[in-house]
Scaffold this active site. Structure first.
Site, PDB file in Angstrom:
ATOM      1  CB  SER A 152      -7.952   3.673   2.885  1.00  0.00           C
ATOM      2  OG  SER A 152      -7.145   2.980   3.827  1.00  0.00           O
TER       3      SER A 152
ATOM      4  CE  LYS B 111      -3.962   1.872   2.633  1.00  0.00           C
ATOM      5  NZ  LYS B 111      -4.861   1.602   3.781  1.00  0.00           N
TER       6      LYS B 111
ATOM      7  CB  SER C 252      -8.461   0.678   5.592  1.00  0.00           C
ATOM      8  OG  SER C 252      -9.117   1.884   5.857  1.00  0.00           O
TER       9      SER C 252
END
Length: 485
Positions: free
Chosen positions: A150, A75, A174
């Site tokens: 996210s 990420k 997330s």
């Protein structure tokens, strides 16, 4: 392929395929499909080839670990030395860390291959990944829909087989929520089980790094590689998990499964039916179903947003345009420069949360909001402790709906925040949770089931997930496409 990492590991260790060949296959797939899906925002293909060559040498030496030679993604808020890491925010464009996050340091030492950084909501603030400064990633199941957030880029990359696995971060759901939307597996470990060193912070008492994978056994394999105490992170805990992957035994007889009706208030009926069908499957295979009460669940969302935004306003105070990142071309003095840097560099959602966090920490409001939220957090933690005296795990929906369409903002910002209602309690209490697919809605979009446990019970929740995955009828079709293996 549910046990993709096991399959790839066997092929690499047997010499059927080399890491260089496997890496080139994924690079080719990313070059072909990422323009549409927008899962990756920074690629590191030259570095990946270098990692793959090193992994092949390790494999030839005969002492390589299970993940050696397997490509993966990080990420865009997990640091890796010399590689752009921007949190998908204009304010950090061009920023290259000078050190590795502990999770990447561990994986790199094991011979992992970094393909690049994947898309996310700006500074991990959002539930759809649409606040990314690079534009939203698209859901491979249906590109008219969001990936969730996210960690949406990681979920999309894994779903579309543009990465065998990805590491994400989970502050209020997330990892689990995008896993649910994209039909993959997402594990949020116990707070402190995995080092946060090198994770660019959003809410420091809530953030946790974890894997997104195709299957439960794969999630256990990655967790085994990244877990453990770290001297760089004082919140990490020295806990002896043993091998979580080796503990998967495909048996749930006698397990007590708790069902809290509060988790199902306002949930889409199709999702509720899918979850309850899974519960009946467990019961038919020897589990005991226990109805429990969790009234504090309704307090979780306001508690979460007060604490998370307060911590965000503190953590994001360091972005001033002086030391690194975005700086405006024109300004009158240093105060004007900082004002313009933050006004131009942060997106609207991040600005909203900083303002809210600053407000609840301000004089006259601290006691009324932040202090009260911290007290309620203790009540939530105690309530979960009491629940797990009655049952081994809790089963709940991961999200109240399936993936919304792109650009859907709801009736208000509050409606979008409500999409986190099922996931935030786990972060408040520091508990582990895993999301896995358990069905489809009328439009064919994946439905996610969440399995929760007491602290450091990763082996328990993953065993329950593994049993369902291995024995229940396949909830969704496997995605066709991506790298050729």
């Amino acid at each position: 392929m549910r046990e993709l990492l096991t399959t790839l590991s066997e092929k690499l260790h047997s010499g059927e395929i080399s890491s260089v060949e496997l890496t080139e296959s994924y690079i080719k797939a990313i070059e072909k499909d990422n323009a549409e899906l927008n899962a990756y925002v920074h690629t590191t293909f030259d570095y990946a080839r270098e990692c793959a060559r090193r992994a092949d040498e390790m494999l030839k030496g005969g002492n390589a670990g299970a993940l050696c030679g397997i490509p993966m993604a990080l990420k865009d808020n997990i640091c890796s030395d010399g590689h752009e890491t921007t949190c998908c925010s204009k304010i950090l464009k061009g920023f290259k860390p000078y050190y590795d996050a502990t999770v990447w340091e561990k994986l790199r030492a094991e011979g992992a291959v970094l393909l690049g950084k994947v898309n996310m909501d700006e500074f991990a603030m959002g539930s759809t990944s649409e606040s990314s400064c690079y534009g939203a990633p698209l859901n491979p199941r249906n590109t008219a829909h969001v990936t969730g957030g996210s960690s949406g880029g990681g979920a999309a990359a894994v779903c579309a087989n543009l990465a065998p696995y990805s590491l994400g971060s989970d502050t209020g759901g997330s990892i689990r929520q995008p896993a649910s939307y994209c039909g993959v597996v997402g594990l949020k470990p116990t707070y402190g089980a995995v080092s946060r060193y090198g994770l660019i912070a959003y809410g420091s008492s809530l953030d946790q790094i974890g894997p997104l994978t195709n299957g439960v056994a794969d999630a256990a394999m990655v967790f085994d590689a990244i877990k453990g105490v770290d001297p760089h992170d004082d919140t990490s805990v020295d806990y002896d998990f043993g091998s979580v992957a080796a503990s998967l035994k495909n048996d749930i007889k006698g397990m007590k499964i708790g069902i809290a009706e509060e988790y199902f208030d306002g949930i889409n009926p199709t999702i509720k039916d899918a979850i309850m069908s899974a519960v009946k499957f467990y019961e038919a295979n020897g589990a005991e179903i226990v109805n429990v009460k969790l009234p504090v669940l309704k307090q979780s969302l306001p508690v979460y947003y007060i604490i998370a935004c307060a911590e965000a306003s503190s953590n994001l105070g360091r972005y001033d345009g002086i030391r690194y990142g975005y700086r405006p071309e024109h300004y009158e003095d240093i105060d004007d420069m900082i004002y313009r840097t933050r006004s131009e560099g942060f997106g609207k959602e991040v600005q909203h949360r900083i303002i809210l966090g600053t407000y609840v920490l301000s004089s006259g409001y601290y006691d009324a909001y932040y202090k009260k939220a911290c007290l309620l957090r203790n009540d939530i933690i105690q309530s979960f402790d009491n629940i797990f005296n009655e049952c081994d795990i809790l089963i709940a929906p991961t999200a109240p709906t399936t993936a919304p369409t792109l650009g859907y903002n709801g009736a208000s910002a509050v409606e979008m925040y409500l999409s986190d209602i099922c996931t935030v309690p786990v972060n408040i209490a520091g508990l582990p949770g895993v999301s896995l697919p358990c069905g489809r809605d009328e439009n064919g979009l994946p439905i996610g089931m969440q399995i929760l446990g007491r602290k450091f019970s990763e082996s328990v929740i993953l065993n329950a997930a593994y049993f369902y995955e291995q024995n229940a009828p396949a909830p969704i079709d496997e995605y066709e496409g991506g790298a050729e293996i």
